[in-house]
Design a protein around this motif. Structure first.
Motif, short mmCIF file in Angstrom:
data_model
loop_
_atom_site.label_atom_id
_atom_site.label_comp_id
_atom_site.label_asym_id
_atom_site.label_seq_id
_atom_site.Cartn_x
_atom_site.Cartn_y
_atom_site.Cartn_z
N SER A 1 12.73 -6.89 -15.50
CA SER A 1 13.92 -7.23 -14.71
C SER A 1 14.05 -6.40 -13.44
N LYS B 1 10.15 -6.66 -8.82
CA LYS B 1 10.10 -7.97 -8.18
C LYS B 1 8.76 -8.63 -8.44
N SER B 2 8.80 -9.92 -8.78
CA SER B 2 7.58 -10.67 -9.10
C SER B 2 6.78 -9.96 -10.19
N PHE B 3 7.48 -9.60 -11.26
CA PHE B 3 6.86 -8.87 -12.36
C PHE B 3 5.62 -9.59 -12.89
N ASN B 4 4.56 -8.82 -13.08
CA ASN B 4 3.30 -9.33 -13.65
C ASN B 4 2.93 -8.43 -14.82
N LYS C 1 0.10 -5.95 -14.79
CA LYS C 1 0.21 -4.77 -13.94
C LYS C 1 1.17 -3.73 -14.52
N TYR D 1 2.95 -0.19 -12.85
CA TYR D 1 4.39 0.10 -12.72
C TYR D 1 4.74 1.42 -13.39
#
Length: 410
Positions: free
Chosen positions: A255, A258-261, A264, A268
C-alpha cells in the motif's frame, strides 16, 4: 643353407610415426585447452558476484523442476477442457529425460555450468544447498517461497481488519530445558537499539487467524493487519524484556509503494534496512522474518503437549560474503538445537540467482528467518519467537561481557 630375407616398408613405418606424432600433438593441444578452459571458468566463478549475467541453478525439488506448461499438461490429462488449449505436449521424450536428469542428478542438460558447479569451488554459490542440518531436517523439505496470485492483496484488507490475538494473551509454558531466566525489563527507550527486525513480505499471514474473513486457501493467506509482523513484534518485546534494546520496522509495502511489484520486495526492504542502519549506528543483529509456504506437517513440531512453528535459517549465496552470514546463522541454529531439538530445520543456502542476496551484504550478522507456514497459528509462532528471543538476547549479552563491539557474536 637357406637364407631368410626380410623386407621392411620404410615409407609405411614413417607414415605411421608421423600419424602418431600428429595424434600426440592434437591430444596435447586438447588437454592444454581443457585445462585453460577449467582455469578460466574457475576465475569467472570467483568473480561472478561482480557480474549481472543471469545464472542457472540446479533444481532439487520436483515442483521446482517443473514448468508451468508441464503442470498444464498434467491437468489436461484429467480435464479434457484444457486439452484444446495446449498445442504441444511437454511429455515428449526430450522433456521427460531432461526433467529426470535435473531432478535425480541436479544437472541441467542444457547448461553445462550446472555440472561444473559441483566441482569448481568458485561456482558453488550457483547451487542451493543445506549448509547445516538439525534433528528436524528432512532431505526434501527445503524452504519454499511462492509468488502469491494478484488477488492475494485484497483492497479491503485495511478496511476489514480483524483483531489479532494479543501477544500477552498467550503465555506459553516452556519445558524445563535450561532456558535463560527473564531479567527485569529495562528502560530501553533511551538506549540505542542493537537488534533490528523487519519484514520483506510483511503481509504473509496464517489461515487459522483468517477464518473470520473466509480465507481457506494458503495461496491467499496474506493480510494487511494480521500477518508476520506480529511475530516480529513478539520477538522484539521478548528481546527487550531480556534487557536488549530492539527496533522493528513494519511498513506495508503493497500500500505504501507506488506501482508495487512483489518481485521487488527485497529492493523495497533494502531501503528500510539502510535507513535503519544510518539512523542507529549500534545495530548489530538484523532479522528479516517471514513465514514459509509449506504444509503444516513440514512446518510444525509437537514437543511435550504443545505445538511449535519450526524455523529455517536462509542464507543468500548471491552475497559475496555469504559464508559469514552462514556462520552467524549456524550459531543461532546450534543454540536452538541445544535448547529445544526439533524447532530448527537447519541453515539453507539459496543459490546466487534471483533474489538470493536478501539484503545480507549489508551486515554479516543479517539473516532471513522462515518461521512456520500458512497453516500455523500465531500462538505456535509466538512460542518459537520466545525461544529465539532468549537465544538472541543471550548471544548479545555474551558479546557485551566479552567487551566485543555491540552486535558482534563470539
Amino acid at each position: 643353407m637357406k637364407w631368410v630375407v626380410a623386407t621392411m616398408n620404410v615409407s609405411a613405418i614413417t607414415r605411421t610415426l608421423r600419424a602418431v606424432r600428429s595424434m600426440g600433438r592434437l591430444f596435447a593441444i586438447i588437454s592444454i585447452a581443457a585445462l585453460l578452459f577449467l582455469f578460466a571458468t574457475g576465475l569467472m566463478g570467483l568473480a561472478q558476484h561482480k557480474w549481472f549475467a543471469a545464472s542457472s541453478t540446479s533444481m532439487k525439488g520436483a515442483a521446482a523442476s517443473l514448468s508451468v506448461s508441464f503442470f498444464m499438461d498434467m491437468l489436461a490429462m484429467e480435464l479434457p477442457q484444457l486439452q484444446g488449449k495446449i498445442n504441444t505436449s511437454t511429455f515428449s521424450p526430450k522433456n521427460t529425460v531432461s526433467f529426470l536428469v535435473r531432478y535425480m542428478l541436479g544437472i541441467h542438460p542444457a547448461d553445462p555450468r550446472s555440472l561444473l558447479a559441483s566441482e569448481l569451488p568458485g561456482m558453488r554459490s550457483e547451487t542451493s544447498a543445506l549448509l547445516y542440518s538439525g534433528h528436524a531436517t528432512q532431505a526434501t523439505d527445503y524452504p519454499a517461497d511462492f509468488t502469491p496470485p494478484p488477488d492475494a492483496f485484497r483492497p479491503s484488507d485495511s478496511q476489514a481488519a480483524i483483531q489479532p490475538p494479543p501477544a500477552t494473551a498467550m503465555p506459553p509454558e516452556q519445558p524445563q530445558t535450561g532456558t535463560t531466566p527473564a531479567v527485569p525489563a529495562q528502560d530501553t527507550a533511551s538506549k540505542e537499539p542493537q537488534i533490528f527486525i523487519y519484514h520483506s513480505h510483511n503481509r504473509e499471514s496464517f489461515l487459522p487467524e483468517l477464518k473470520s474473513k473466509g480465507i481457506t486457501s494458503p495461496d491467499l493467506a496474506y493480510d494487511a493487519d494480521v500477518n508476520v509482523t506480529l511475530v516480529g513484534k513478539r520477538l522484539k518485546e521478548k528481546v527487550e524484556a531480556l534487557g536488549i534494546p530492539a527496533l522493528q520496522s513494519t511498513p506495508d509495502y503493497p500500500s505504501s509503494v507506488k506501482s508495487f511489484n512483489y518481485a521487488k520486495s527485497y529492493a523495497y526492504s533494502a531501503v528500510t534496512v539502510k535507513e535503519a542502519m544510518a539512523q542507529h549506528k549500534q545495530l548489530g543483529m538484523i532479522f528479516d522474518i517471514h513465514r514459509d509456504s509449506l504444509n503444516r506437517d513440514k512446518t510444525t513440531v509437537r514437543i511435550g503437549d504443545k505445538d511449535y512453528a519450526q524455523v529455517y535459517f536462509v542464507v543468500g549465496k548471491k552475497n559475496a560474503g555469504w559464508e559469514k552470514n552462514s556462520e552467524f546463522a549456524s550459531k543461532i541454529h546450534s543454540k536452538l538445537e541445544s535448547k529445544m531439538p526439533g524447532i530448527s530445520k537447519g541453515v539453507y543456502g539459496k543459490a546466487s540467482n534471483g533474489n538470493a542476496e536478501y539484503n545480507q551484504s549489508l551486515s554479516p550478522n543479517s539473516i532471513l528467518l522462515e518461521i512456520g507456514g500458512p497453516y500455523n497459528s500465531l500462538e505456535e509462532m509466538y512460542r518459537t519467537a520466545d525461544l529465539l528471543a532468549e537465544i538472541i538476547a543471550e548471544m548479545q549479552m555474551d558479546a557485551v561481557k566479552a567487551n566485543a563491539p555491540v552486535g558482534s557474536v563470539k
